[in-house]
Design a protein around this motif. Structure first.
Motif, PDB file in Angstrom:
ATOM      1  N   HIS A  90      60.435  -2.561  64.347  1.00  0.00           N
ATOM      2  CA  HIS A  90      60.522  -1.991  62.995  1.00  0.00           C
ATOM      3  C   HIS A  90      60.273  -3.068  61.955  1.00  0.00           C
ATOM      4  CE1 HIS A  90      61.609   2.106  63.885  1.00  0.00           C
ATOM      5  NE2 HIS A  90      62.481   1.672  64.777  1.00  0.00           N
ATOM      6  N   GLN A  91      60.696  -4.290  62.254  1.00  0.00           N
ATOM      7  CA  GLN A  91      60.451  -5.406  61.340  1.00  0.00           C
ATOM      8  C   GLN A  91      58.959  -5.668  61.204  1.00  0.00           C
ATOM      9  OE1 GLN A  91      62.741  -8.484  63.213  1.00  0.00           O
ATOM     10  NE2 GLN A  91      64.556  -8.041  61.980  1.00  0.00           N
ATOM     11  N   LEU A  92      58.223  -5.582  62.297  1.00  0.00           N
ATOM     12  CA  LEU A  92      56.780  -5.786  62.240  1.00  0.00           C
ATOM     13  C   LEU A  92      56.118  -4.683  61.413  1.00  0.00           C
ATOM     14  CD1 LEU A  92      55.983  -6.835  65.921  1.00  0.00           C
ATOM     15  CD2 LEU A  92      56.165  -8.312  63.914  1.00  0.00           C
ATOM     16  N   ILE A  93      56.576  -3.468  61.578  1.00  0.00           N
ATOM     17  CA  ILE A  93      56.025  -2.356  60.800  1.00  0.00           C
ATOM     18  C   ILE A  93      56.294  -2.592  59.322  1.00  0.00           C
ATOM     19  CG2 ILE A  93      56.211   0.115  60.298  1.00  0.00           C
ATOM     20  CD1 ILE A  93      56.814   0.487  63.352  1.00  0.00           C
ATOM     21  N   ASP A  94      57.540  -2.915  58.994  1.00  0.00           N
ATOM     22  CA  ASP A  94      57.904  -3.158  57.593  1.00  0.00           C
ATOM     23  C   ASP A  94      57.121  -4.324  57.000  1.00  0.00           C
ATOM     24  OD1 ASP A  94      59.724  -1.087  57.778  1.00  0.00           O
ATOM     25  OD2 ASP A  94      61.467  -2.397  58.038  1.00  0.00           O
ATOM     26  N   LYS A  95      56.919  -5.362  57.791  1.00  0.00           N
ATOM     27  CA  LYS A  95      56.281  -6.581  57.285  1.00  0.00           C
ATOM     28  C   LYS A  95      54.761  -6.466  57.183  1.00  0.00           C
ATOM     29  CE  LYS A  95      56.167 -11.564  58.092  1.00  0.00           C
ATOM     30  NZ  LYS A  95      56.680 -12.668  58.917  1.00  0.00           N
ATOM     31  N   TYR A  96      54.119  -5.766  58.122  1.00  0.00           N
ATOM     32  CA  TYR A  96      52.660  -5.810  58.221  1.00  0.00           C
ATOM     33  C   TYR A  96      51.925  -4.512  57.903  1.00  0.00           C
ATOM     34  CZ  TYR A  96      53.177 -10.397  60.296  1.00  0.00           C
ATOM     35  OH  TYR A  96      53.481 -11.710  60.505  1.00  0.00           O
ATOM     36  N   PHE A  97      52.603  -3.400  57.888  1.00  0.00           N
ATOM     37  CA  PHE A  97      51.895  -2.132  57.749  1.00  0.00           C
ATOM     38  C   PHE A  97      51.014  -2.076  56.502  1.00  0.00           C
ATOM     39  CE2 PHE A  97      51.334   2.120  56.088  1.00  0.00           C
ATOM     40  CZ  PHE A  97      50.670   2.714  57.144  1.00  0.00           C
ATOM     41  N   ASP A  98      51.554  -2.391  55.338  1.00  0.00           N
ATOM     42  CA  ASP A  98      50.787  -2.268  54.095  1.00  0.00           C
ATOM     43  C   ASP A  98      49.534  -3.151  54.106  1.00  0.00           C
ATOM     44  OD1 ASP A  98      52.493  -0.361  53.044  1.00  0.00           O
ATOM     45  OD2 ASP A  98      53.717  -1.846  51.981  1.00  0.00           O
ATOM     46  N   ASN A  99      49.678  -4.363  54.599  1.00  0.00           N
ATOM     47  CA  ASN A  99      48.543  -5.278  54.657  1.00  0.00           C
ATOM     48  C   ASN A  99      47.467  -4.763  55.625  1.00  0.00           C
ATOM     49  OD1 ASN A  99      47.027  -7.627  54.122  1.00  0.00           O
ATOM     50  ND2 ASN A  99      47.899  -8.630  55.915  1.00  0.00           N
ATOM     51  N   ILE A 100      47.895  -4.290  56.776  1.00  0.00           N
ATOM     52  CA  ILE A 100      46.942  -3.780  57.757  1.00  0.00           C
ATOM     53  C   ILE A 100      46.286  -2.504  57.242  1.00  0.00           C
ATOM     54  CG2 ILE A 100      46.747  -2.762  60.068  1.00  0.00           C
ATOM     55  CD1 ILE A 100      48.912  -4.850  60.920  1.00  0.00           C
ATOM     56  N   ARG A 101      47.061  -1.637  56.640  1.00  0.00           N
ATOM     57  CA  ARG A 101      46.506  -0.394  56.107  1.00  0.00           C
ATOM     58  C   ARG A 101      45.410  -0.685  55.076  1.00  0.00           C
ATOM     59  NH1 ARG A 101      45.588   3.650  58.083  1.00  0.00           N
ATOM     60  NH2 ARG A 101      43.652   2.659  57.676  1.00  0.00           N
ATOM     61  N   SER A 102      45.628  -1.696  54.256  1.00  0.00           N
ATOM     62  CA  SER A 102      44.633  -2.018  53.225  1.00  0.00           C
ATOM     63  C   SER A 102      43.400  -2.722  53.805  1.00  0.00           C
ATOM     64  CB  SER A 102      45.256  -2.874  52.120  1.00  0.00           C
ATOM     65  OG  SER A 102      45.602  -4.146  52.610  1.00  0.00           O
TER      66      SER A 102
END
Length: 140
Positions: free
Chosen positions: A7-19
């Motif tokens: 969940h920490q990886l999702i919180d930390k990286y999702f927005d950057n990867i999505r963009s």
């Protein structure tokens, strides 16, 4: 399958990867699935390295974005085991000062899953991959 520490990886990286990637390449659900299947950043880095390279070099984004999931679906191994194998393969290549493409890497891992050595006894994917690299190397 989303692990607690992921969940920490999702919180930390999702927005950057999505963009970074178009929806045509990979959906929000798939990004979260990948992030949730990584044990840590050491597994995340090589996975997204190969995804980024594929994204930049292959114009068929829908097919390329789904490639890993297709290989997983065709095997008896789950996504976390494939991600672990990608990290191991990447480390092996790095130690040998070599590179490969994501499709070739996934093809090699897929061949490992189908090897005769893996028919009677089901090995952990990381173990069969390590054995195949040690015994046969990689010519990709």
């Amino acid at each position: 399958m989303v692990k607690n520490n992921s969940h920490q990886l999702i919180d930390k990286y999702f927005d950057n990867i999505r963009s970074t990637y178009s929806q045509m390449f990979i959906s929000d659900e798939r990004i979260k699935l990948l992030l949730g299947s990584c044990e840590d950043e050491a597994q995340l880095r090589p996975l997204f390295h190969y995804l980024s390279h594929s994204y930049k070099t292959n114009p068929n984004h829908k097919e390329t974005g789904e490639m890993l999931f297709s290989f997983v679906d065709e095997s008896e191994y789950d996504l976390p085991q494939w991600i672990e194998a990608i990290a191991i393969f990447h480390q092996w290549l790095t130690e040998k000062n070599r590179t490969t493409t994501f499709p070739k890497m996934l093809g090699y891992i897929s061949c490992c899953t189908q090897s005769p050595e893996n028919k009677m006894l089901k090995y952990q994917l990381k173990d069969i991959l390590n054995d195949m690299l040690k015994t046969h190397g990689y010519v990709g």
